[in-house]
Scaffold this active site. Structure first.
Site, PDB file in Angstrom:
ATOM      1  N   LYS A 203       0.854  -1.185   0.000  1.00 46.77           N
ATOM      2  CA  LYS A 203       0.000   0.000   0.000  1.00 46.77           C
ATOM      3  C   LYS A 203       0.888   1.234   0.000  1.00 46.77           C
ATOM      4  CE  LYS A 203      -4.487   0.867  -0.009  1.00 46.77           C
ATOM      5  NZ  LYS A 203      -5.447   0.144  -0.869  1.00 46.77           N
ATOM      6  N   ASP A 243      -6.759   4.343  -5.383  1.00 48.79           N
ATOM      7  CA  ASP A 243      -7.466   4.214  -4.118  1.00 48.79           C
ATOM      8  C   ASP A 243      -8.165   5.549  -3.885  1.00 48.79           C
ATOM      9  OD1 ASP A 243      -7.481   4.145  -0.839  1.00 48.79           O
ATOM     10  OD2 ASP A 243      -7.487   2.124  -1.677  1.00 48.79           O
TER      11      ASP A 243
END
Length: 302
Positions: A203, A243
């Site tokens: 991430k 995202d």
């Protein structure tokens, strides 16, 4: 029934990740660089003719050791082991509360797995599982439309590549910090493995807020962000995606900068527009996932 199926899938994938780490540990232990003494003491768990006297050498010249098999292993308290791992996490990084919560929720669900497979508690596998393989932090300077310079912080947490290259989104939001990205990256490891594909977990992102910014400002930020991130990603290494705060526009700006710096056209980012290599099904993918889940739930519930 649905819960049991979900737990079964969760247990299977956790076992897969941990077994991969076990294999990596064993392979490393038996490298030629280890001393003969160490190599002799890490013998396989099963032997046809185990030695009884630990002070003497066996007939084959190896050091004696008691026979060890899975059947002879003593039972362990999985709950206590998990608590120790969580306590060490909190002691090491006391300010990362979001990550602690995610780690606790996942690890506590693994208690039955650890008790059924005591070998998963060996060689600090759990401690290695919760610690990212690599954490990258960097500054991101950029200029707004008035010419003023701003500096944000960029991150990439490359969490686990045991079964494949790191895969996970980039988030641009003021709330982004290392704790949140570790929490998201840790969960991404399990989410990706459930797909059945060879994908690790990661991430990244920045505390930059694209809301209220012009296209030119967002472009300059994305280009500055990628001017550092490009060193750490690649189609066979780490493949970021979008995202919160990172949609097709941001992906396009970043991919253009990556292509310019690296001088290559590759699948290093997902979420691109179909006109330059993106997937035709991506906009609908999450919706299809929801439909599939509801369908399975209705079939299970009757």
């Amino acid at each position: 029934a649905l819960a049991a199926k979900a737990i079964a899938r969760h247990v299977c994938i956790v076992a897969s990740v941990l077994l991969t780490l076990v294999a990596s540990t064993i392979a490393t232990t038996f490298t030629a660089s280890l001393s003969p003494l160490l190599a002799a003491r890490v013998l396989p768990l099963t032997r046809e003719e185990p030695c009884v006297d630990n002070e003497k050498d066996c007939a084959n010249g190896k050091l004696c050791h008691p026979m060890a098999t899975k059947a002879l292993r003593t039972s362990i308290d999985g709950s206590s082991i998990i608590k120790e791992v969580i306590s060490s996490l909190i002691e090491r990084d006391p300010d990362q509360t979001e990550f602690h919560q995610a780690a606790r929720e996942i690890l506590e669900s693994l208690v039955p797995v650890i008790e059924a497979h005591p070998e998963f508690a060996d060689n600090s596998l759990l401690e290695r599982l919760v610690e990212p393989e690599r954490t990258i932090s960097f500054r991101v300077p950029w200029s707004d439309d008035s010419g003023a310079t701003h500096v944000n912080r960029g991150y990439r947490v490359q969490y686990n590549s045991a079964i494949g290259p790191y895969k996970g989104g980039l988030r641009f939001h003021p709330s982004v910090n290392l704790s949140i990205l570790k929490f998201l990256g840790f969960e991404q490891v399990f989410k990706n493995s459930l797909t059945g594909l060879s994908l690790g977990g990661g991430k990244g992102g920045s505390d930059f807020d694209p809301k209220g910014r012009s296209d030119a400002e967002v472009m300059r930020f994305c280009q500055s962000f990628m001017s550092e991130l490009y060193r750490h990603i690649g189609s066979s290494c780490d493949v970021p995606a979008g995202d919160i705060g990172v949609g097709g526009r941001e992906i396009g700006y970043m991919y253009g900068m990556y292509k310019k710096i690296s001088n290559e056209f590759s699948g290093v980012l997902t979420g691109k527009d179909p006109s330059y290599g993106g997937s035709l099904i991506r906009p609908e993918a999450t919706g299809y996932g929801l439909v599939y889940f509801v369908r399975e739930m209705l079939q299970t519930k009757g």
